[in-house]
Design a protein around this motif. Structure first.
Motif, mmCIF file in Angstrom:
data_model
loop_
_atom_site.group_PDB
_atom_site.id
_atom_site.type_symbol
_atom_site.label_atom_id
_atom_site.label_comp_id
_atom_site.label_asym_id
_atom_site.label_seq_id
_atom_site.Cartn_x
_atom_site.Cartn_y
_atom_site.Cartn_z
ATOM 1 N N UNK A 150 15.003 14.398 13.427
ATOM 2 C CA UNK A 150 13.612 14.019 13.207
ATOM 3 C C UNK A 150 13.430 13.670 11.740
ATOM 4 N N UNK A 151 12.788 12.520 11.480
ATOM 5 C CA UNK A 151 12.542 12.051 10.115
ATOM 6 C C UNK A 151 11.056 12.106 9.817
ATOM 7 N N UNK A 152 10.719 12.611 8.643
ATOM 8 C CA UNK A 152 9.326 12.777 8.239
ATOM 9 C C UNK A 152 9.184 12.327 6.784
ATOM 10 N N UNK A 153 8.334 11.301 6.558
ATOM 11 C CA UNK A 153 8.137 10.730 5.226
ATOM 12 C C UNK A 153 6.664 10.850 4.850
ATOM 13 N N UNK A 154 6.394 11.535 3.744
ATOM 14 C CA UNK A 154 5.024 11.731 3.267
ATOM 15 C C UNK A 154 4.892 11.115 1.880
ATOM 16 N N UNK A 155 3.832 10.292 1.726
ATOM 17 C CA UNK A 155 3.633 9.568 0.471
ATOM 18 C C UNK A 155 2.233 9.820 -0.079
ATOM 19 N N UNK A 156 2.146 9.754 -1.395
ATOM 20 C CA UNK A 156 0.873 9.843 -2.106
ATOM 21 C C UNK A 156 0.861 8.699 -3.115
ATOM 22 N N UNK A 157 -0.016 7.710 -2.873
ATOM 23 C CA UNK A 157 -0.065 6.534 -3.743
ATOM 24 C C UNK A 157 -1.435 6.416 -4.401
ATOM 25 N N UNK A 158 -1.436 6.236 -5.738
ATOM 26 C CA UNK A 158 -2.651 6.013 -6.515
ATOM 27 C C UNK A 158 -2.506 4.698 -7.262
ATOM 28 N N UNK A 159 -3.534 3.865 -7.172
ATOM 29 C CA UNK A 159 -3.518 2.557 -7.829
ATOM 30 C C UNK A 159 -4.792 2.408 -8.647
ATOM 31 N N UNK A 160 -4.645 2.027 -9.912
ATOM 32 C CA UNK A 160 -5.786 1.747 -10.777
ATOM 33 C C UNK A 160 -5.597 0.372 -11.396
ATOM 34 N N UNK A 181 -11.029 -20.446 -18.280
ATOM 35 C CA UNK A 181 -11.041 -19.011 -18.038
ATOM 36 C C UNK A 181 -10.001 -18.353 -18.934
ATOM 37 N N UNK A 182 -10.356 -17.226 -19.538
ATOM 38 C CA UNK A 182 -9.420 -16.388 -20.276
ATOM 39 C C UNK A 182 -9.582 -14.959 -19.781
ATOM 40 N N UNK A 183 -8.463 -14.257 -19.592
ATOM 41 C CA UNK A 183 -8.589 -12.910 -19.061
ATOM 42 C C UNK A 183 -7.441 -12.008 -19.436
ATOM 43 N N UNK A 184 -7.677 -10.709 -19.236
ATOM 44 C CA UNK A 184 -6.664 -9.683 -19.444
ATOM 45 C C UNK A 184 -6.694 -8.741 -18.251
ATOM 46 N N UNK A 185 -5.533 -8.187 -17.930
ATOM 47 C CA UNK A 185 -5.405 -7.352 -16.734
ATOM 48 C C UNK A 185 -4.443 -6.220 -17.033
ATOM 49 N N UNK A 186 -4.799 -5.013 -16.586
ATOM 50 C CA UNK A 186 -3.895 -3.865 -16.662
ATOM 51 C C UNK A 186 -3.955 -3.138 -15.331
ATOM 52 N N UNK A 187 -2.835 -2.562 -14.923
ATOM 53 C CA UNK A 187 -2.814 -1.773 -13.697
ATOM 54 C C UNK A 187 -1.735 -0.710 -13.804
ATOM 55 N N UNK A 188 -1.915 0.319 -12.991
ATOM 56 C CA UNK A 188 -0.919 1.382 -12.906
ATOM 57 C C UNK A 188 -0.831 1.841 -11.456
ATOM 58 N N UNK A 189 0.388 1.933 -10.963
ATOM 59 C CA UNK A 189 0.646 2.428 -9.613
ATOM 60 C C UNK A 189 1.560 3.636 -9.697
ATOM 61 N N UNK A 190 1.123 4.741 -9.104
ATOM 62 C CA UNK A 190 1.932 5.963 -9.023
ATOM 63 C C UNK A 190 2.129 6.295 -7.559
ATOM 64 N N UNK A 191 3.378 6.510 -7.178
ATOM 65 C CA UNK A 191 3.665 6.903 -5.808
ATOM 66 C C UNK A 191 4.725 7.995 -5.803
ATOM 67 N N UNK A 192 4.383 9.104 -5.159
ATOM 68 C CA UNK A 192 5.322 10.205 -4.949
ATOM 69 C C UNK A 192 5.595 10.307 -3.456
ATOM 70 N N UNK A 193 6.827 10.630 -3.105
ATOM 71 C CA UNK A 193 7.161 10.764 -1.692
ATOM 72 C C UNK A 193 8.082 11.951 -1.485
ATOM 73 N N UNK A 194 7.977 12.522 -0.290
ATOM 74 C CA UNK A 194 8.863 13.616 0.122
ATOM 75 C C UNK A 194 9.344 13.304 1.529
ATOM 76 N N UNK A 195 10.646 13.169 1.679
ATOM 77 C CA UNK A 195 11.256 12.826 2.966
ATOM 78 C C UNK A 195 12.170 13.955 3.403
ATOM 79 N N UNK A 196 12.071 14.304 4.683
ATOM 80 C CA UNK A 196 13.001 15.274 5.263
ATOM 81 C C UNK A 196 13.582 14.700 6.546
ATOM 82 N N UNK A 197 14.842 14.989 6.765
ATOM 83 C CA UNK A 197 15.529 14.622 8.002
ATOM 84 C C UNK A 197 16.252 15.877 8.504
ATOM 85 N N UNK A 198 15.829 16.325 9.693
ATOM 86 C CA UNK A 198 16.339 17.604 10.191
ATOM 87 C C UNK A 198 17.042 17.427 11.521
ATOM 88 N N UNK A 199 18.215 18.022 11.626
ATOM 89 C CA UNK A 199 18.944 18.108 12.887
ATOM 90 C C UNK A 199 19.444 19.549 13.032
#
Length: 720
Positions: A340-350, A372-390
């Motif tokens: 059985x495979x289980x993948x859990x993610x937490x993603x934050x985007x600003x 048009x003139x512009x500026x852009x900044x972004x940050x993406x954080x993603x943490x994950x925890x995966x387990x595979x059990x037999x």
């Protein structure tokens, strides 16, 4: 290599749509058409133009110098589109990959990811937006309830979106608040245990000045059985339970400022149990069925200031927070190996964008008519925890991923007279990626842990993209255009600590794309015919390819670079009003592609054939009737050619032809619609794998995830 045009789609389109306009356009457009009077000599009714909002410059659809499809609210209702998944197969040269409860891995012209398994990073090449909220790779929440229009921009969108839109952009635009009260209540029931209910209401919050403070709230709940039944457990384990709530608020404090705020909450609690060893498509045998869950919250604030002379200031701040669970039974049965495979993610985007636009579209700054003139900044954080059990092992993989982007962009236009315009845009972007992956393994029989393995790759690069577009008005209602775009997809890091460097790479290089387009769009025959036609040629240098290795429930995932690839083809769509009540519509996408042969350092080979996700053709052809008030209906044929799902195996998805239909009656604010999707029960695929999953020999075999079968239902709605 020549474009091979299939006989069936062309004959169908010609029979129902091309006859009135064969000399003008080769296809017809899938959007709402202008109605025409049946009285002799009566002038056609002029409709408000559809606006494309996802481009750097918001423009009327008939003035967009690019390949774009827009599906407005009436056309979504006519097709009984309840979710973006109901529409995705109808968009020219847009494809998607299954293996999830809803489409969220999209490709445009063959460019885009087809998965995000454990260890795969969230960098994407097709941006998915709901208003100003970025849910790229998270399209499960793509409910179409109270959506004003769906926009799909094809080709690299380097100017507006940069690194994460090398393939294109999909945007769902919801209904905005209004200075008067309006809303709708809608209920749906259908086969597969389908039950959907939703309401939307909006209007002014201040009685004295209705346009000063306005709000709109939309809420929907969707449940169904998911078209599968688990024989082992004797219950539905692929069910769908989806809740979505959206709130939009508009505040006009004075003549110079306008503020638009949006909040979205989605709670998707879907099962995932779709594969079976015998590929039967309706029954599953898992003893440990999985889940596909996603809880998302997003908020955005857009401010516009027009108090400067000749300049408009815009600021857009957005953030999204998503927790997800993706799990599955490795062996799909109770009678084989256990895992059985289980993948859990937490993603934050600003993200924050600040831009200045000329208030004028002509004569804004001497030789420059608009800028048009512009500026852009972004940050993406993603943490994950995966387990595979037999029974003998508990394997773990933990990952941390951070992406920081900073960009400067600009665009300027010059008019050579009243009909010809040159547009030039540039974007410079800095990307900084950090990753960490940690692999663990606990051996149950021994009660011991294997040595822990940890990788910490990093990647930095400065990217430059842009476009040159020449527009030419060729008539009162027609526009011709040609463009050259340099797009890019940033390189990145591999954080699956199960890989084997240096044979499996820890980092991969930036991919650059050159996109050549030429087309025409507009209306003809007193605006009874509207349409667009685009030819494109796309070259890819160092194309990124996702790869995997392993068998059964034990895999490792990574991204590497091939050498060269190219895609070229056509995109066309349009609509024709036959009478005041009858219209025909359709779309056509043709693609040819080549991925040059490549061999990775670990020995994996691919290419030497068509690219994945580039079916040679796709089309829609439909006829629509509407009397206001009274009877309405639509009959539509949707088809796609076969396509490869992966660049490292040769098992294709089957071609298909699907018939969808609606029939309803409207009176006053009420309407009742009976609808059917896939009326003739066509069997076709939404994901194909080739790997070994049957013990004891694990011989590679084709496994299919079947697309939705026939479904019939009824929708009742009250709109005010």
């Amino acid at each position: 290599m020549k474009l091979r045009i299939p006989l069936l789609p062309i004959a169908t389109l010609a029979a129902i749509a091309f006859a009135p306009a064969a000399a003008i356009l080769p296809a017809v457009h899938a959007q709402t058409v202008p109605s025409v009077s049946s009285a002799p000599g009566a002038a056609p009714v002029k409709m408000e133009p559809l606006m494309v909002t996802a481009d750097l410059w918001e423009s009327p659809l008939d003035r967009m110098p690019a390949s774009v499809s827009v599906y407005d609210e009436p056309s979504l209702r006519a097709g009984a589109v309840r979710h973006f998944s109901d529409l995705v197969d109808q968009v020219p040269n847009l494809t998607w990959t299954g293996g999830t409860s809803r489409p969220r891995y999209l490709q445009i012209r063959g460019i885009g990811e087809n998965s995000q398994y454990e260890g795969e990073t969230p960098d994407s090449t097709v941006r998915f937006l709901v208003d100003d909220l970025d849910f790229t790779g998270l399209g499960t929440l793509g409910s179409a309830f109270d959506v004003r229009q769906v926009e799909v921009l094809r080709g690299p969108q380097a100017g507006a979106f940069g690194a994460n839109a090398a393939g294109g952009v999909v945007r769902l635009v919801t209904n905005a608040p209004t200075p008067f009260w309006s809303g709708q209540v809608e209920g749906t029931a259908g086969e597969d245990g389908l039950r959907v209910g939703g309401f939307a209401v909006g209007g002014p919050l201040l009685g004295g000045r209705p346009d000063q403070l306005m709000a709109r709230l939309a809420v929907q709940q969707h449940v169904s059985d998911g078209f599968r039944r688990n024989v082992t457990l004797n219950r539905e384990t692929n069910d769908r339970d989806e809740f979505t709530a959206r709130l939009r608020v508009t505040f006009n404090p004075g003549p110079a400022w306008r503020w638009d705020a949006a909040v979205l909450f989605a709670d998707v609690d879907n099962g995932f149990d779709e594969f079976a060893l015998d590929n039967n498509g309706r029954r599953t045998f898992s003893d440990q069925p999985g889940r596909d869950q996603q809880r998302s919250t997003g908020a955005s604030l857009r401010g516009t200031y027009t108090g400067f002379t000749g300049v408009r200031l815009t600021t857009v701040t957005s953030g999204s927070w998503t927790d997800s669970v993706y799990s599955y039974d490795d062996d799909w049965t109770a009678a084989s190996y256990e895992g059985f495979s289980d993948l859990r993610r937490d993603r934050d985007v600003f993200a924050e964008e600040l831009r200045l636009d000329s208030a004028a579209n002509r004569g804004a700054a001497g030789w420059i008519d608009r800028w048009t003139l512009g500026a852009y900044v972004s940050r993406t954080d993603e943490d994950s925890a995966y387990t595979n059990e037999d029974p003998g092992n508990l394997r773990g993989l933990q990952t941390d991923y951070t992406a920081q982007n900073q960009a400067l962009f600009g665009q300027a236009a010059h008019d050579f007279g009243s009909r010809t315009r040159l547009v030039v845009g540039l974007r410079a972007e800095r990307v900084d990626l950090d990753g960490r992956g940690t692999r663990t393994r606990f051996r149950k029989s021994r009660g011991t842990y294997d040595p822990v393995a940890t990788f910490q790759p990093r990647f930095k690069d400065t990217l430059l993209g842009g476009k040159i577009t020449l527009e030419r008005g060729i008539g009162e209602h027609q526009l011709a255009f040609a463009s050259l775009t340099r797009g890019y997809k940033a390189g990145g890091v591999n954080i699956d600590a199960r890989i084997n460097p240096p044979a499996d790479p820890l980092t991969y290089a930036t991919e650059y794309l050159w996109n050549y387009e030429a087309g025409v769009r507009g209306s003809w025959l007193e605006q009874r015919l509207t349409g667009e036609f685009t030819a494109f040629y796309l070259q890819r240098r160092d194309p990124q390819v996702r790869d995997s290795a392993g068998f059964g429930g034990s895999y490792r995932f990574f991204t590497a670079n091939a050498v060269r690839a190219k895609v070229y083809g056509l995109e066309a769509s349009g609509a024709y009003a036959l009478t005041s009540h009858w219209s025909v519509h359709g779309s056509l996408g043709l693609m040819e592609s080549t991925l040059n042969r490549f061999v990775l350092a670990n020995g994996s080979a691919g290419g030497g054939r068509r690219m994945a996700n580039t079916p040679p053709y796709g089309y829609t052809a439909g006829i629509r009737y509407r009397a206001t008030p009274g009877l309405f209906g639509q009959l539509e044929l949707v088809g796609r050619g076969r396509q490869f799902d992966s660049n490292n195996h040769d098992e294709p998805r089957r071609s298909f032809n699907v018939v969808n239909a609606t029939l309803g009656y409207a009176w006053g604010p009420w309407s009742v619609t009976v609808w059917g999707r896939n009326l003739f029960g066509e069997h076709y695929d939404k994901r194909v794998f080739l790997f070994g999953n049957e013990d004891p020999d694990y011989i590679p075999k084709r496994y299919e995830d079947r697309a939705d079968p026939r479904q019939i239902g009824v929708t009742a709605a009250y709109r005010f």
